[in-house]
Design a protein around this motif. Structure first.
Motif, PDB file in Angstrom:
ATOM      1  N   THR A 159      41.415 -13.680 -10.962  1.00 13.47           N
ATOM      2  CA  THR A 159      41.417 -12.230 -10.724  1.00 13.47           C
ATOM      3  C   THR A 159      40.202 -11.573 -11.364  1.00 13.47           C
ATOM      4  O   THR A 159      39.516 -10.749 -10.745  1.00 13.47           O
ATOM      5  N   ALA A 160      39.925 -11.951 -12.624  1.00 11.03           N
ATOM      6  CA  ALA A 160      38.744 -11.407 -13.308  1.00 11.03           C
ATOM      7  C   ALA A 160      37.467 -11.794 -12.569  1.00 11.03           C
ATOM      8  O   ALA A 160      36.531 -10.994 -12.454  1.00 11.03           O
ATOM      9  N   ALA A 161      37.420 -13.028 -12.044  1.00 11.58           N
ATOM     10  CA  ALA A 161      36.235 -13.479 -11.311  1.00 11.58           C
ATOM     11  C   ALA A 161      36.012 -12.637 -10.057  1.00 11.58           C
ATOM     12  O   ALA A 161      34.868 -12.281  -9.731  1.00 11.58           O
ATOM     13  N   ILE A 162      37.084 -12.320  -9.355  1.00  8.65           N
ATOM     14  CA  ILE A 162      36.959 -11.541  -8.112  1.00  8.65           C
ATOM     15  C   ILE A 162      36.363 -10.163  -8.402  1.00  8.65           C
ATOM     16  O   ILE A 162      35.423  -9.709  -7.721  1.00  8.65           O
ATOM     17  N   PHE A 163      36.873  -9.491  -9.424  1.00 11.90           N
ATOM     18  CA  PHE A 163      36.398  -8.128  -9.702  1.00 11.90           C
ATOM     19  C   PHE A 163      35.021  -8.138 -10.365  1.00 11.90           C
ATOM     20  O   PHE A 163      34.153  -7.336 -10.002  1.00 11.90           O
ATOM     21  N   TRP A 164      34.799  -9.029 -11.328  1.00  7.98           N
ATOM     22  CA  TRP A 164      33.501  -9.077 -12.004  1.00  7.98           C
ATOM     23  C   TRP A 164      32.402  -9.534 -11.042  1.00  7.98           C
ATOM     24  O   TRP A 164      31.318  -8.919 -10.976  1.00  7.98           O
ATOM     25  N   GLY A 165      32.651 -10.611 -10.315  1.00  7.15           N
ATOM     26  CA  GLY A 165      31.644 -11.118  -9.385  1.00  7.15           C
ATOM     27  C   GLY A 165      31.320 -10.113  -8.295  1.00  7.15           C
ATOM     28  O   GLY A 165      30.150  -9.941  -7.921  1.00  7.15           O
ATOM     29  N   SER A 166      32.339  -9.430  -7.781  1.00  6.00           N
ATOM     30  CA  SER A 166      32.108  -8.426  -6.735  1.00  6.00           C
ATOM     31  C   SER A 166      31.285  -7.249  -7.268  1.00  6.00           C
ATOM     32  O   SER A 166      30.379  -6.754  -6.595  1.00  6.00           O
ATOM     33  N   TRP A 167      31.601  -6.824  -8.486  1.00 12.11           N
ATOM     34  CA  TRP A 167      30.855  -5.715  -9.084  1.00 12.11           C
ATOM     35  C   TRP A 167      29.382  -6.078  -9.268  1.00 12.11           C
ATOM     36  O   TRP A 167      28.483  -5.286  -8.966  1.00 12.11           O
ATOM     37  N   LYS A 168      29.124  -7.282  -9.774  1.00 11.03           N
ATOM     38  CA  LYS A 168      27.743  -7.716  -9.963  1.00 11.03           C
ATOM     39  C   LYS A 168      27.024  -7.883  -8.621  1.00 11.03           C
ATOM     40  O   LYS A 168      25.822  -7.593  -8.516  1.00 11.03           O
ATOM     41  N   ALA A 169      27.733  -8.331  -7.589  1.00  3.80           N
ATOM     42  CA  ALA A 169      27.135  -8.472  -6.264  1.00  3.80           C
ATOM     43  C   ALA A 169      26.772  -7.112  -5.681  1.00  3.80           C
ATOM     44  O   ALA A 169      25.718  -6.951  -5.053  1.00  3.80           O
ATOM     45  N   THR A 209      29.560 -15.689  -4.788  1.00  9.26           N
ATOM     46  CA  THR A 209      30.199 -16.985  -4.987  1.00  9.26           C
ATOM     47  C   THR A 209      31.130 -16.956  -6.191  1.00  9.26           C
ATOM     48  O   THR A 209      32.241 -17.494  -6.150  1.00  9.26           O
ATOM     49  N   VAL A 210      30.684 -16.333  -7.285  1.00 11.88           N
ATOM     50  CA  VAL A 210      31.544 -16.190  -8.459  1.00 11.88           C
ATOM     51  C   VAL A 210      32.844 -15.493  -8.076  1.00 11.88           C
ATOM     52  O   VAL A 210      33.944 -15.912  -8.477  1.00 11.88           O
ATOM     53  N   ALA A 211      32.727 -14.437  -7.265  1.00 13.55           N
ATOM     54  CA  ALA A 211      33.917 -13.694  -6.853  1.00 13.55           C
ATOM     55  C   ALA A 211      34.803 -14.517  -5.929  1.00 13.55           C
ATOM     56  O   ALA A 211      36.035 -14.583  -6.109  1.00 13.55           O
ATOM     57  N   GLN A 212      34.215 -15.162  -4.945  1.00 12.75           N
ATOM     58  CA  GLN A 212      35.002 -15.899  -3.961  1.00 12.75           C
ATOM     59  C   GLN A 212      35.690 -17.117  -4.568  1.00 12.75           C
ATOM     60  O   GLN A 212      36.763 -17.517  -4.116  1.00 12.75           O
ATOM     61  N   LEU A 213      35.084 -17.714  -5.594  1.00 11.36           N
ATOM     62  CA  LEU A 213      35.745 -18.829  -6.270  1.00 11.36           C
ATOM     63  C   LEU A 213      37.048 -18.385  -6.927  1.00 11.36           C
ATOM     64  O   LEU A 213      37.958 -19.188  -7.121  1.00 11.36           O
ATOM     65  N   ILE A 251      49.303 -10.836  -6.841  1.00 16.37           N
ATOM     66  CA  ILE A 251      48.302 -11.710  -6.218  1.00 16.37           C
ATOM     67  C   ILE A 251      47.924 -11.180  -4.845  1.00 16.37           C
ATOM     68  O   ILE A 251      46.746 -11.192  -4.457  1.00 16.37           O
ATOM     69  N   ALA A 252      48.913 -10.690  -4.107  1.00 11.88           N
ATOM     70  CA  ALA A 252      48.633 -10.120  -2.786  1.00 11.88           C
ATOM     71  C   ALA A 252      47.719  -8.904  -2.905  1.00 11.88           C
ATOM     72  O   ALA A 252      46.773  -8.727  -2.113  1.00 11.88           O
ATOM     73  N   LEU A 253      47.954  -8.052  -3.900  1.00 10.35           N
ATOM     74  CA  LEU A 253      47.116  -6.868  -4.089  1.00 10.35           C
ATOM     75  C   LEU A 253      45.689  -7.250  -4.464  1.00 10.35           C
ATOM     76  O   LEU A 253      44.719  -6.635  -3.994  1.00 10.35           O
ATOM     77  N   VAL A 254      45.546  -8.260  -5.314  1.00 12.03           N
ATOM     78  CA  VAL A 254      44.211  -8.717  -5.707  1.00 12.03           C
ATOM     79  C   VAL A 254      43.449  -9.246  -4.493  1.00 12.03           C
ATOM     80  O   VAL A 254      42.252  -8.974  -4.321  1.00 12.03           O
ATOM     81  N   ALA A 255      44.138 -10.013  -3.644  1.00 16.48           N
ATOM     82  CA  ALA A 255      43.493 -10.555  -2.446  1.00 16.48           C
ATOM     83  C   ALA A 255      43.000  -9.440  -1.528  1.00 16.48           C
ATOM     84  O   ALA A 255      41.890  -9.510  -0.977  1.00 16.48           O
ATOM     85  N   LEU A 256      43.800  -8.400  -1.356  1.00 14.23           N
ATOM     86  CA  LEU A 256      43.397  -7.278  -0.512  1.00 14.23           C
ATOM     87  C   LEU A 256      42.230  -6.512  -1.126  1.00 14.23           C
ATOM     88  O   LEU A 256      41.275  -6.143  -0.437  1.00 14.23           O
ATOM     89  N   ALA A 257      42.297  -6.271  -2.448  1.00 16.07           N
ATOM     90  CA  ALA A 257      41.218  -5.542  -3.108  1.00 16.07           C
ATOM     91  C   ALA A 257      39.913  -6.330  -3.045  1.00 16.07           C
ATOM     92  O   ALA A 257      38.831  -5.751  -2.846  1.00 16.07           O
ATOM     93  N   GLY A 258      39.981  -7.652  -3.195  1.00 17.89           N
ATOM     94  CA  GLY A 258      38.781  -8.477  -3.126  1.00 17.89           C
ATOM     95  C   GLY A 258      38.105  -8.399  -1.769  1.00 17.89           C
ATOM     96  O   GLY A 258      36.872  -8.403  -1.676  1.00 17.89           O
ATOM     97  N   GLY A 259      38.906  -8.333  -0.708  1.00 17.72           N
ATOM     98  CA  GLY A 259      38.335  -8.198   0.628  1.00 17.72           C
ATOM     99  C   GLY A 259      37.587  -6.883   0.804  1.00 17.72           C
ATOM    100  O   GLY A 259      36.514  -6.839   1.429  1.00 17.72           O
ATOM    101  N   LEU A 260      38.127  -5.803   0.244  1.00 22.45           N
ATOM    102  CA  LEU A 260      37.463  -4.499   0.332  1.00 22.45           C
ATOM    103  C   LEU A 260      36.152  -4.502  -0.453  1.00 22.45           C
ATOM    104  O   LEU A 260      35.136  -3.949  -0.006  1.00 22.45           O
ATOM    105  N   LEU A 261      36.156  -5.130  -1.637  1.00 23.33           N
ATOM    106  CA  LEU A 261      34.929  -5.205  -2.427  1.00 23.33           C
ATOM    107  C   LEU A 261      33.860  -6.041  -1.727  1.00 23.33           C
ATOM    108  O   LEU A 261      32.666  -5.720  -1.780  1.00 23.33           O
TER     109      LEU A 261
END
Length: 486
Positions: free
Chosen positions: A288-298, A312-316, A416-426
């Motif tokens: 979860t931290a990887a998705i938000f941190w990696g997306s922010w840096k991207a 890649t950091v986020a998608q992993l 987990i479902a909410l994190v997956a949806l938020a990651g797609g938006l980011l």
């Protein structure tokens, strides 16, 4: 000689020996002559992999005793559904990237002399890793993959590439050392490193020392996978390497250590994880931290390849969201589909970025203005890869996120479902940031350098595969029903 021929015709040893053979041949032939044997042999490897897939689906897991000496005295190669799926991903990504690399590196360029031998060693290590059935053989293949990958990062010889390669070397050696120490502790406790032999032994008796060994092994592999916060080496390595190398590292190399984490978690270390109900949530929280941190840096990245590296950091992170869900097959299916979706899409995205950088002569997102007018196929490939990363239908990314959300809701893991949806938006934010810049109009006198069409078509083929897989993912998921025990 007959034994060697027989081994090459058997898909299990053949998938290891063939890339070794063309890697050595590429070194001996010299620069500019390794591409043709690589592409021919990779085509043969892909056919071997299809043959193995048919065999595993029809007859269950395939086994090959190396040198006629099987476990526990010798070494077994084994392919169940999970291993076969990862082999399919490896060959499906490697073949288009070989075509891409042939056009990317100029004939006679120093990089070409080093790329093809290292590429062959890397693929031999990856195939051997997926087929290994004992923990020490896994260590040997891990080292081969890591050292070949470090050599590929350092291949250009620039100061930034050397620095990134040294950082990568430190990370891979530290991860391998932690893994090997864990293997030594397990061997001291049970007198075996065979995965199938260890499973019932650990289930029957798991002393505290084995828990320490498992923790060391998983920690080392997380470092190699670049899971947050162990990702410090990935952005400079992936962002600074040549485009074909970045694609290989992001699509395949980090998936190898994830596969091993999954194999250990579902195999010998399963009794340990069952003793601590909250333990599966640790990798999920890091994911979860990887998705938000990696997306922010991207989103904030100025350089195109660095943006893709942080992506890649986020998608992993998605790969580690599945660990609380592995009690049901749906969780495993979501993880493997995500590995396929990310592998194909990220290879396509780095390949498209390589075309854009060659054409514009720079690696900044701001310098992409007007690229859509003159490189429409490349931008279309980048957009298709973005569709997969965002999880839009009908892509494999959509299927992966659908399976992940369905498995999460089925086990009341709605976070987990909410994190997956938020990651797609980011992901949509950083993908559309690139596309918006590329569609800006430029002055008529501005021009882009011509690039070989095969570069564009290779990127498009990978991106198209990442979308079309979403329509035929059911066949791939059938492989996961074939376990180690058949």
């Amino acid at each position: 000689m007959s034994n060697m021929t027989e081994a090459l015709l058997d898909p299990l040893p053949g998938l290891i020996l063939l890339p070794l053979a063309w890697g050595i041949a590429a070194f001996l032939l010299g620069p500019g002559r390794g591409a043709a044997p690589a592409i021919v042999t990779l085509s043969l490897q892909f056919l071997f992999c299809l043959q193995l897939t048919h065999q595993v689906l029809a007859d269950g897991p395939a086994t090959h005793p190396v040198g006629g000496w099987g476990a526990p005295l010798g070494i077994d190669l084994m392919a169940d559904g999970l291993a076969t799926a990862m082999l399919l991903l490896t060959q499906a990504v490697a073949l288009p990237l070989a075509v891409y690399a042939r056009a990317y590196f100029r004939p006679g360029a120093p990089e070409a002399r080093h790329f093809w031998p290292l590429f062959g060693l890397l693929l031999a290590g990856l195939n051997g890793l997926f087929l290994s059935a004992d923990l020490f053989n896994v260590y040997v293949t891990l080292e081969l993959v890591g050292l070949a990958a470090v050599g590929l990062v350092a291949m250009g010889g620039g100061a930034g590439q050397i620095a990134a390669a040294l950082r990568y070397l430190f990370a891979t050696l530290l991860g391998s050392g932690a893994y090997l120490l864990g293997v030594a502790l397990i061997y001291g406790s049970y007198g075996s490193v065979s995965i199938t032999t260890l499973e019932p032994l650990v289930a029957a008796h798991a002393p505290t020392l084995v828990g320490l060994a498992g923790g060391l092994m998983l920690l080392g592999l997380m470092l190699k996978t670049a899971l947050f916060p162990f990702h410090f080496w990935l952005p400079p390595a992936h962002g600074g390497a040549a485009a074909p190398v970045s694609a290989l590292l992001s699509a395949l190399v980090v998936k190898a250590s994830f596969y091993l984490i999954l194999r250990l978690w579902l195999g010998p270390l399963a009794p340990l994880s069952a003793l601590h109900p909250l333990l599966p949530w640790l990798p999920a929280l890091l994911g979860t931290a990887a998705i938000f941190w990696g997306s922010w840096k991207a989103i904030r990245a100025l350089r195109l390849k660095m943006m893709i590296a942080y992506s890649t950091v986020a998608q992993l992170g998605y790969l580690f969201l599945i660990f609380p869900l592995l009690g049901a097959l749906g969780g495993l299916q979501a993880g493997i589909m995500q590995a396929f979706a990310h592998g194909l899409a990220k290879a396509a995205m780095f390949a498209a970025a390589g075309v854009l950088i060659k054409a514009t002569g720079q690696d900044t997102i701001a310098g992409l203005a007007g690229a859509a007018q003159k490189l429409p196929l490349t931008l279309f490939a980048f957009g298709l890869a973005g569709v997969t990363l965002m999880g839009l239908p009908p892509s494999a990314g959509f299927l992966a996120k659908w399976q992940l959300i369905e498995a999460a809701l089925g086990q009341d893991c709605w976070l987990i479902a909410l994190v997956a949806l938020a990651g797609g938006l980011l992901a949509a934010v950083y993908v559309f940031r690139v596309l918006r810049q590329a569609f800006l109009l430029t002055a008529p006198e501005s021009s882009l350098q011509p690039v070989p069409r095969s570069l564009e078509w290779a990127a498009f083929a990978l991106a198209s595969a990442s979308v079309l897989l979403g329509l035929r993912g059911v066949e791939l998921m059938q492989l996961l029903h074939v376990g180690w025990a058949g």
